[in-house]
Structures are given as structure tokens and as C-alpha cells.
Design an enzyme around this catalytic site. Structure first.
Site, PDB file in Angstrom:
ATOM      1  CB  CYS A 344       4.974  -1.957  -1.369  1.00  0.00           C
ATOM      2  SG  CYS A 344       5.254  -2.781   0.230  1.00  0.00           S
ATOM      3  CB  CYS A 347       2.468  -1.612   1.589  1.00  0.00           C
ATOM      4  SG  CYS A 347       4.155  -1.528   2.194  1.00  0.00           S
ATOM      5  CG  ASP A 348      -0.019  -0.480  -1.583  1.00  0.00           C
ATOM      6  OD1 ASP A 348      -0.188   0.052  -0.473  1.00  0.00           O
ATOM      7  OD2 ASP A 348       0.724  -0.012  -2.460  1.00  0.00           O
TER       8      ASP A 348
END
Length: 518
Positions: A344, A347-348
Site C-alpha cells: 500500500c 499508507c506506507d
């Protein structure tokens, strides 16, 4: 800090506060502390039930705690909770101020009954759409149980901690100083892990349930749609899933869901779940199906077995278990999952600021990820198996305009390299020359499509393609009478949210038609 429109909205929410509480800030002379102070002063000005103190002694600065008079709730934010976490802040303010959360009394009692001392620390990024679910769930635990404390930490502001703890994926949760879990988690999943007897109690309850008319397996768009259409027919409907949402929860921006010009995955998931709960649907979360036994063996009822030990029976079944990110299946991938291997980028990505990363996959998802990451990291290497990228032309044009992106085509990733703790690079084979080459980097984002969640059906009489997709007819029925399937798990082309919703409705109508004709 807050614009006038946001202030007016927040003031309206804070009118729901019924009891006074304090915001206790721990600040220093830095710019971020001044930004946080501006935000907290805005909040303080919007309700006479809120008082602001700036004499906090927390070692993390900037940070703030939410306390009731003479009582610490255990809710702490280290950082400035804007972006996706602004909703977490608003809910924490309301719940600290006595406004009831949208969970059942049974769940509240379960939280209150947990014994022991728990210090949860969650590292999040402001661009992570999955982090708020974790932050909000753990805040709820802290508010209702004095033995639980939760600190939500913006990893981008506390890089020293991120480096020291080798946090390479968000949300990352620590309990009493030790790793607890990573990735998206629901309140139910966290409770099941903390309250070790919960799964056994739930399985016992499920085993006692009467047979359903229609039982849906899966809580994504197809499953939610099927549940709504089934319940509207007035038949006994159940929905069993590991968690609501599926792949949608990992989707950043959704702009092609007809009638909704723009939304985000987690927001759509919440809307789907709330819509399902408007009807008499027996929703059973934390249930991962492991076995299907057809009706001819069960005296007219299909049976589903779950890894919790529960079994459910039903006249008809709709399989909507969706799909998951396809993995590279190369040495090192599992060893370094969440230690540099991620799936992701939204997200990261912020955790890799200033570092070198690779994106595996040259389709739309891969190229979009490379474009997004290029604005954060030092350099992006995009690796594509085929001889050319497969993404839309407009995305490829944008990608080529970025100075810190390198594209390597006709390349087969062969191994993820690391030092035992984290990723240090990857190896790939040049498909023209068969020469093995290496790229030094700190992160790898895998974007190579989806694989259907049907491994648990292997050996069953349900016919599937070699890729594991369930074969269905025009009514959504599988090769087993009374068993239907919908969404990304099936042979239906074009894996889109709007298509999954329609397929779920179709399968539900097919199941209802099967019931009344049999």
C-alpha cells in the site's frame, strides 16, 4: 489552524459534548509545536466544556492528552492529527466528552471487563487511510477501560522512534513496548486478540444459530449488496466475513462509483456497513471460511465451517470472498514483509521519505504508485515484466516527466535482498540477456494485480478456472445448485467496485429465485 468552514462543522459536533474535559499539551519551541498549539486553541474556543493546558510533561513533543477532571482517559496524540486522522481526533473529543460511540452495549461491556495494564502505541501516517480504524478502536478501549492507555504517534514527526523500532509499515501497533500487530485492524479484531476467550464464546454462539435462508460469505461491496437485496426480500439473511471492506479499504481515491463524484475506500466501507445494518442482517465478523460442504451431504442444507471452530448452515450460499494483492512469490518476500516489502504505497509511502524504493508492476496501479511515491522518496525504480508499460497513456506521460524515476522493462524480479532486519535491495533478471542484476534500495512496493480468495474451496465440487476464479452462470449460480458467487472472486471481467455491487445484487436475486422455486 482551522479554516472557518471546518471550525463551524467542528463546533456543531462539539455541541454533543455533555461533560467537561481538558486538553493537556506538551510542547517545545519547534514549528510543529506552534502548529499544534494553534489547532488546540481553535478547539478550545469552540466549546465551553473544553479547557486547554500547556503544562504537559510528556517526553514526546508536540503531543497532547485528553483528560477528564481528576482522571486520565489514557488517550494521547503525539503529533498533529490532521489528514485522515482528523476524524480520529473529533471522535476522541466527543467520546471523552461523554458522547456515546456507535458500538453496542455488549462491546462496551467487553471492553470494560478486560483486566490488566495495557500501553498501546500506534505509529501512523497522515496519508494512511487504514490507520484511523486502528487509532479509533484503541482510543475507544482507553476511554472505557482505565487499565488501557493509547498513544497515537505520527511516524513522520518522530523519525527517531521509527528508525529505532524499525517501523516500515503503518499502522504498526506496540503493546507494552513489544510489537502487537501491523496493518488494518477492526475493533473486533483487536478485542479478539486482547480478550483471548472471545473467539471461543463467539464460536459457541454461532454453532447455536438456526439455518439461514441465504448466507453470504464476504463483507466487500458484493457481499454488502447481496445482504441488502436478500434482507429486503424478508428472508433470514446472514453475512459472515473476516472484516467489512476487503480490497476497497485499501483504495485511496474512488471517482468512478456512479452518483458519488469522489470518496475514499474506508469511507465507502463504513457507508456499506451502516447500510447493511439498516436491515435485519445477522452480521458475523472475524469469521474466515475454511470449508464448504454441499447440501447433498447435509440433508438439504449447505454447511460452512470457519477457522474459529464455528459452523453455519443455509439453504443458499453466496460466495463473495473477493481478492487480495498478488504476491511476487520470490525468495525474501515473506521474510521482509512489513520490513521493506509493502503493498500500500498510500499508507506506507511517508515512511520512506528521502529513501530509494522500487515499484513492481507497470499497470495503472504500479504507475500511479510510482508517481505518488516520487513526490516523497529520493528515487523510484519501476520494474515491469513485459517489454513496455501497460498503464494508460496519460499516466505514462506523467511518469516520464518525473526526474527521480527510472523504468526497467523486460525485467523479472527474482529475489528480495535484506540484512536480516530490513530490505536492502532486489535482484532481477534481464529477460533479453538472462543477466542477473541488482538494485540497492530500502523499500519495495508490489503492485501486480489481484488473486481470488478461493484456496479454501479447492477440493470442493464448485468449479473454478485454473486461476482460481469461481465459474458462474448468468444468474450468478455456481456449478453447485443453490450456491452463488459474486464480485472479484468470480469469472466476471473488469474487477470494479460498481460491478461487484451489481453482481452481489444479481446473485442475491438469483438465490431468492432458487429458494421460491425449490
Amino acid at each position: 489552524m482551522l479554516d472557518a468552514n471546518l471550525k463551524n462543522q467542528l463546533k456543531t459536533y462539539l455541541e454533543k459534548v455533555t461533560q467537561p474535559f481538558e486538553i493537556v499539551a506538551s510542547l517545545d519551541d519547534g514549528v510543529k509545536s506552534q502548529e499544534l498549539l494553534g489547532l488546540l486553541e481553535d478547539i478550545d474556543s469552540l466549546s465551553d466544556k473544553i479547557s486547554l493546558k500547556t503544562d504537559g510533561q510528556d517526553s514526546r513533543r508536540p503531543s497532547f492528552a485528553l483528560n477528564r477532571p481528576g482522571e486520565e482517559t489514557g488517550v494521547v496524540f503525539a503529533g498533529i492529527p490532521m489528514g485522515h486522522e482528523f476524524t480520529s481526533l473529533v471522535l476522541a473529543l466527543l467520546q471523552t466528552g461523554g458522547h456515546p460511540p456507535k458500538v453496542s452495549d455488549e462491546v462496551i461491556e467487553q471492553i470494560k471487563s478486560i483486566e490488566g495494564d495495557f500501553l498501546f502505541e500506534t505509529y501512523y501516517s497522515l496519508s494512511c487511510q487504514n490507520c484511523p480504524d486502528v487509532v479509533q478502536a484503541l482510543n475507544l478501549l482507553a476511554i472505557f477501560n482505565p487499565g488501557i492507555r493509547h498513544v497515537a504517534i505520527d511516524g513522520a514527526l518522530f523519525q527517531d522512534e521509527v528508525e529505532a523500532r524499525e517501523v516500515m509499515s503503518v499502522p504498526s501497533i506496540y503493546l507494552n513496548g513489544k510489537p502487537f500487530d501491523q496493518g488494518r485492524m477492526t475493533l473486533e479484531q483487536i478485542l479478539a486478540k486482547v480478550d483471548t476467550g472471545a473467539a471461543e464464546r463467539d464460536a459457541k454462539k454461532l454453532n447455536e444459530k438456526a439455518a439461514f435462508d441465504t448466507l453470504i460469505i464476504g463483507g466487500g461491496p458484493a457481499g454488502a449488496s447481496a445482504a441488502i437485496y436478500s434482507a429486503r426480500k424478508g428472508i433470514n439473511t446472514g453475512l459472515a466475513a473476516e472484516a467489512f471492506g476487503g480490497q476497497v479499504a485499501d483504495t485511496m481515491g474512488i471517482e468512478n462509483f456512479i452518483s458519488v463524484s469522489h470518496t475514499e475506500g474506508p469511507k465507502l466501507v463504513r457507508a456499506l456497513e451502516e447500510h447493511v445494518k439498516d436491515y435485519e442482517v445477522d452480521v458475523m465478523n472475524l469469521q474466515r471460511a475454511v470449508k464448504f460442504t454441499p447440501a447433498d451431504v447435509q440433508g438439504g442444507l449447505h454447511q460452512l465451517s470457519f477457522d474459529s471452530g464455528a459452523t453455519l448452515k443455509s439453504k443458499t450460499v453466496i460466495l463473495a470472498t473477493g481478492a487480495r494483492w498478488r504476491e511476487m512469490n520470490v525468495p525474501g518476500e515473506q521474510e521482509y514483509r512489513n520490513k521493506g516489502v509493502a503493498y500500500c504505497p498510500h499508507c506506507d509511502g511517508p515512511l520512506y521519505k528521502g529513501k530509494r524504493v522500487a515499484v513492481i508492476g507497470g499497470g495503472n496501479s504500479g504507475v500511479e504508485a510510482a508517481i505518488d511515491l516520487a513526490g516523497i522518496v529520493a528515487h523510484v525504480t519501476l520494474i515491469e515484466f513485459m517489454g513496455e508499460l501497460r498503464a494508460d497513456a496519460v499516466l505514462q506521460t506523467k511518469l516520464k516527466s518525473l526526474p527521480n524515476v527510472t523504468v526497467i522493462a523486460s525485467a523479472q524480479t527474482t529475489e528480495v535482498n535484506g540484512d536480516g532486519n530490513r530490505v536492502t535491495g532486489l535482484s532481477y533478471k534481464d529477460r533479453h540477456t538472462d543477466e542477473l542484476k541488482q538494485v540497492d534500495l530500502e523499500g519495495i512496493f508490489v503492485q501486480i494485480g489481484l488473486v481470488p480468495n478461493t484456496e479454501w474451496l479447492k477440493g470442493s465440487p464448485i468449479e473454478m478456472t485454473p486461476r482460481g476464479e469461481i465459474i458462474i452462470d448468468s444468474h450468478g449460480m455456481t456449478s453447485v445448485p443453490g450456491v452463488f458467487a459474486a464480485g472479484d472472486v468470480t469469472t466476471v471481467p473488469y474487477k470494479q467496485i460498481v460491478i461487484a455491487v451489481g453482481e452481489g445484487a444479481k446473485a442475491s436475486l438469483g438465490a431468492f429465485d432458487f429458494i421460491i422455486r425449490n
